[in-house]
Write a protein that holds these residues in place. Sequence first.
Motif, PDB file in Angstrom:
ATOM      1  N   ALA A  73      -1.503   3.564 -14.328  1.00  4.90           N
ATOM      2  CA  ALA A  73      -2.319   4.698 -13.873  1.00  4.90           C
ATOM      3  C   ALA A  73      -3.059   4.348 -12.584  1.00  4.90           C
ATOM      4  N   ILE A  74      -3.591   3.129 -12.508  1.00  4.93           N
ATOM      5  CA  ILE A  74      -4.274   2.701 -11.279  1.00  4.93           C
ATOM      6  C   ILE A  74      -3.260   2.470 -10.168  1.00  4.93           C
ATOM      7  N   ALA A  75      -2.100   1.937 -10.516  1.00  7.97           N
ATOM      8  CA  ALA A  75      -1.090   1.619  -9.516  1.00  7.97           C
ATOM      9  C   ALA A  75      -0.617   2.859  -8.778  1.00  7.97           C
ATOM     10  N   ASP A  76      -0.534   3.986  -9.477  1.00  6.45           N
ATOM     11  CA  ASP A  76      -0.072   5.209  -8.822  1.00  6.45           C
ATOM     12  C   ASP A  76      -0.972   5.601  -7.656  1.00  6.45           C
ATOM     13  N   LEU A  77      -2.257   5.251  -7.733  1.00  8.52           N
ATOM     14  CA  LEU A  77      -3.161   5.575  -6.630  1.00  8.52           C
ATOM     15  C   LEU A  77      -2.790   4.828  -5.361  1.00  8.52           C
ATOM     16  N   GLY A  78      -2.155   3.664  -5.494  1.00  3.71           N
ATOM     17  CA  GLY A  78      -1.749   2.926  -4.305  1.00  3.71           C
ATOM     18  C   GLY A  78      -0.775   3.717  -3.460  1.00  3.71           C
ATOM     19  N   LEU A  85      -2.461   7.588   4.369  1.00  9.78           N
ATOM     20  CA  LEU A  85      -2.576   6.867   5.634  1.00  9.78           C
ATOM     21  C   LEU A  85      -1.394   7.147   6.550  1.00  9.78           C
ATOM     22  N   ILE A  86      -0.204   7.297   5.984  1.00 11.66           N
ATOM     23  CA  ILE A  86       0.957   7.637   6.806  1.00 11.66           C
ATOM     24  C   ILE A  86       0.774   9.025   7.411  1.00 11.66           C
ATOM     25  N   GLY A  87       0.211   9.947   6.617  1.00 12.50           N
ATOM     26  CA  GLY A  87      -0.075  11.275   7.160  1.00 12.50           C
ATOM     27  C   GLY A  87      -1.041  11.220   8.323  1.00 12.50           C
ATOM     28  N   LEU A  88      -1.992  10.291   8.275  1.00 10.62           N
ATOM     29  CA  LEU A  88      -2.946  10.142   9.382  1.00 10.62           C
ATOM     30  C   LEU A  88      -2.252   9.728  10.679  1.00 10.62           C
ATOM     31  N   LYS A 274      -9.542   7.674  13.115  1.00  6.99           N
ATOM     32  CA  LYS A 274      -9.715   6.223  13.220  1.00  6.99           C
ATOM     33  C   LYS A 274     -10.749   5.703  12.230  1.00  6.99           C
ATOM     34  N   ALA A 275     -11.846   6.426  12.068  1.00  8.00           N
ATOM     35  CA  ALA A 275     -12.880   5.996  11.131  1.00  8.00           C
ATOM     36  C   ALA A 275     -12.358   6.009   9.704  1.00  8.00           C
ATOM     37  N   ILE A 276     -11.567   7.019   9.354  1.00 10.50           N
ATOM     38  CA  ILE A 276     -11.010   7.099   8.001  1.00 10.50           C
ATOM     39  C   ILE A 276     -10.036   5.951   7.761  1.00 10.50           C
ATOM     40  N   GLN A 277      -9.198   5.656   8.751  1.00  7.85           N
ATOM     41  CA  GLN A 277      -8.253   4.557   8.610  1.00  7.85           C
ATOM     42  C   GLN A 277      -8.971   3.247   8.335  1.00  7.85           C
ATOM     43  N   SER A 278     -10.044   2.991   9.071  1.00 11.09           N
ATOM     44  CA  SER A 278     -10.734   1.713   8.929  1.00 11.09           C
ATOM     45  C   SER A 278     -11.363   1.553   7.550  1.00 11.09           C
ATOM     46  N   PHE A 283      -8.706  -0.375   0.550  1.00  8.48           N
ATOM     47  CA  PHE A 283      -8.363   0.233  -0.738  1.00  8.48           C
ATOM     48  C   PHE A 283      -6.852   0.287  -0.909  1.00  8.48           C
ATOM     49  N   LYS A 284      -6.187   0.713   0.144  1.00  2.00           N
ATOM     50  CA  LYS A 284      -4.737   0.867   0.082  1.00  2.00           C
ATOM     51  C   LYS A 284      -4.054  -0.461  -0.217  1.00  2.00           C
ATOM     52  N   GLY A 285      -4.486  -1.526   0.442  1.00  2.00           N
ATOM     53  CA  GLY A 285      -3.851  -2.818   0.238  1.00  2.00           C
ATOM     54  C   GLY A 285      -3.974  -3.305  -1.196  1.00  2.00           C
ATOM     55  N   LEU A 286      -5.172  -3.185  -1.764  1.00  2.00           N
ATOM     56  CA  LEU A 286      -5.374  -3.651  -3.136  1.00  2.00           C
ATOM     57  C   LEU A 286      -4.605  -2.792  -4.133  1.00  2.00           C
ATOM     58  N   LEU A 287      -4.679  -1.461  -3.970  1.00  2.00           N
ATOM     59  CA  LEU A 287      -4.003  -0.572  -4.917  1.00  2.00           C
ATOM     60  C   LEU A 287      -2.483  -0.713  -4.832  1.00  2.00           C
ATOM     61  N   LEU A 288      -1.962  -0.941  -3.625  1.00  2.00           N
ATOM     62  CA  LEU A 288      -0.519  -1.147  -3.513  1.00  2.00           C
ATOM     63  C   LEU A 288      -0.102  -2.456  -4.187  1.00  2.00           C
ATOM     64  N   GLY A 289      -0.980  -3.454  -4.096  1.00  2.00           N
ATOM     65  CA  GLY A 289      -0.691  -4.684  -4.816  1.00  2.00           C
ATOM     66  C   GLY A 289      -0.565  -4.439  -6.307  1.00  2.00           C
ATOM     67  N   VAL A 290      -1.469  -3.625  -6.848  1.00  2.00           N
ATOM     68  CA  VAL A 290      -1.384  -3.271  -8.269  1.00  2.00           C
ATOM     69  C   VAL A 290      -0.080  -2.511  -8.544  1.00  2.00           C
ATOM     70  N   PHE A 291       0.296  -1.635  -7.620  1.00  2.00           N
ATOM     71  CA  PHE A 291       1.528  -0.869  -7.804  1.00  2.00           C
ATOM     72  C   PHE A 291       2.744  -1.788  -7.862  1.00  2.00           C
TER      73      PHE A 291
END
Length: 597
Positions: A73-78, A85-88, A274-278, A283-291
Amino acid sequence: MTDSIDITAYSDALVVLGTAGVVVPVMRRLGLHPILGYLAAGAALGPLGLGTLKDSVPLLWWLTVVEPKGVAAIADLGVVFLLFLIGLELSFARLATMRKLVFGLGMAQVVASAAAIGAVVAVLGVDAKATAVIGACLALSSTAMVVETLSGEKRIATAGGRTAFAVLLAQDLSVVPIFLLISALAGEGGSVLGGLAAALGQAAVALAVIAVAGRLLLRPLFRLVATLRSPELFMAAILFVIVGTGVVAARAGVSMGLGAFVAGVLLAETEYRKAIQSIIEPFKGLLLGVFFFSVGMGVDPGEILREPLQLAATVAALVVGKGLVAAALARLFGVGTATAAEAGMMLGPAGEFAFVGIGVAVTAGVVGAGTAAFVLTAAALSMALVPPLVAASTRAERWFAPVEPPDAPPSPPQPAGGHTLVVGHGRVGRVVCSLLAAHGRPHLVVDSDALAVARDRLAGHDVHYGDAATPAFLISCGIADAAAVVVTVHEPAVIDAVVGWVRVLAPEVPVFARARDGAHARHLYGVGVTDAVPETVEASLQLSETVLVGLGVPMGPVIASIHDKRDEFRRDLREAARRRTDPPPPPPAAGGRDAAA
């Protein structure tokens, strides 16, 4: 109090977080991609690995995943954060240019790959219903792995990256029809075509609602939050938008990631990108690791030991066959040979949807448990090949590029790349930007005053909101690839913070800063600026030039003497800075304002 705590959830979290803390450094030290480490750790510590021994070895209860559903369930958030971020990085204009690849090549790839895989599975003696599900699920590739690897190598904007991403978008859109197919094969009743039409209509309405609401509400929302100058509230607003749009999309039968992707595309056209990306990147890196860890949990080591040759042959056939189908279709849609081969190598392995779709099919009785275990293990093993295949795809251009004849003229030298980062868009920053534009120099201008940024955007200036005194924001602005940094703000503490972090992140990038007077310029030379321009000195030089010209002195000698005097001031200030014995202040942990006067 202690009795009310779910220790199982915490033990699983400790396993995953411990893996993240250990895997990434070790894999980077070995020169391998961290994704491979997460997959291997998930297979070893998951319920199909050492988890099978936790009842006989109590210590393994703390070293393995006990409840895989909670981790999933947490991994899906990654994946949701990744697609946001790709949309950004995109915009509606860029998406419009990709529509032929998305709805033409992408949909053709899904249908052709599903048919080819299904035909092979049918020959192996699997029943028709299971064949259809397996073919459809394995036809999809791994959005998370391909896009994450491309982003890490900064190749998402290349021809091969765009082609692969367009196909991945089409695959995300095909999730709804595949779910409907599984429901129909499970005998849940209803017309398949009618259900498909209703589901697609519902999904289209949901995405349209997200797009319209985003156009109307997102910019005012972030402007309001940004004016409060609270990083916590800004972060909360970002998380609300990502999760909220994902939930709306999920309720309409579309993947959460696709809804978050639309929100990211909408925000890509705003000053807050740019501010949102930073803020989101960690968050993205950690959640993708869980994924990736959760994907590894789908690998059954016992299955590998039982049928190693069959699994190896299945993985090879899947990756090669599916890659060839994607490459051949790309050529039919006018994609160059090298780009088609590059995209085919990325799209060959299976994707994360195989675990979802086949899992649903097993529950519905459409696919047998034994068949599903073999297929999912093969899918996970093929996904482990994504990082090396993406890395190897860079050679496709050299393999298929036409060879120039020996007497071909040499290519003209390319101008030096890199943009100039201008910090502050007040009266000084606007002059600097106008002259950079006049001379055709690419530049990125940022400012931390949300209201001023909004006014400048309305006036036609491409200004981005963000705090340049924070390292994460400088990284999102591409500081490592910048040609120069120009600091036009007037607050000394902010200038010191910006210069300090630039010197940490990109020591070789030249930094030009505005200074109040000679003493301030001397201080800036001491903290590492390449050149400082003191306002009082420049005012005196301009006044001297005006006086001399007014007295009838020829312009040429006046300009030469002014330049000589400026060089003399600069030498004196640098020499005074070198004589200072006190060390420069370290960069602060938090940034400040960067609005210019």
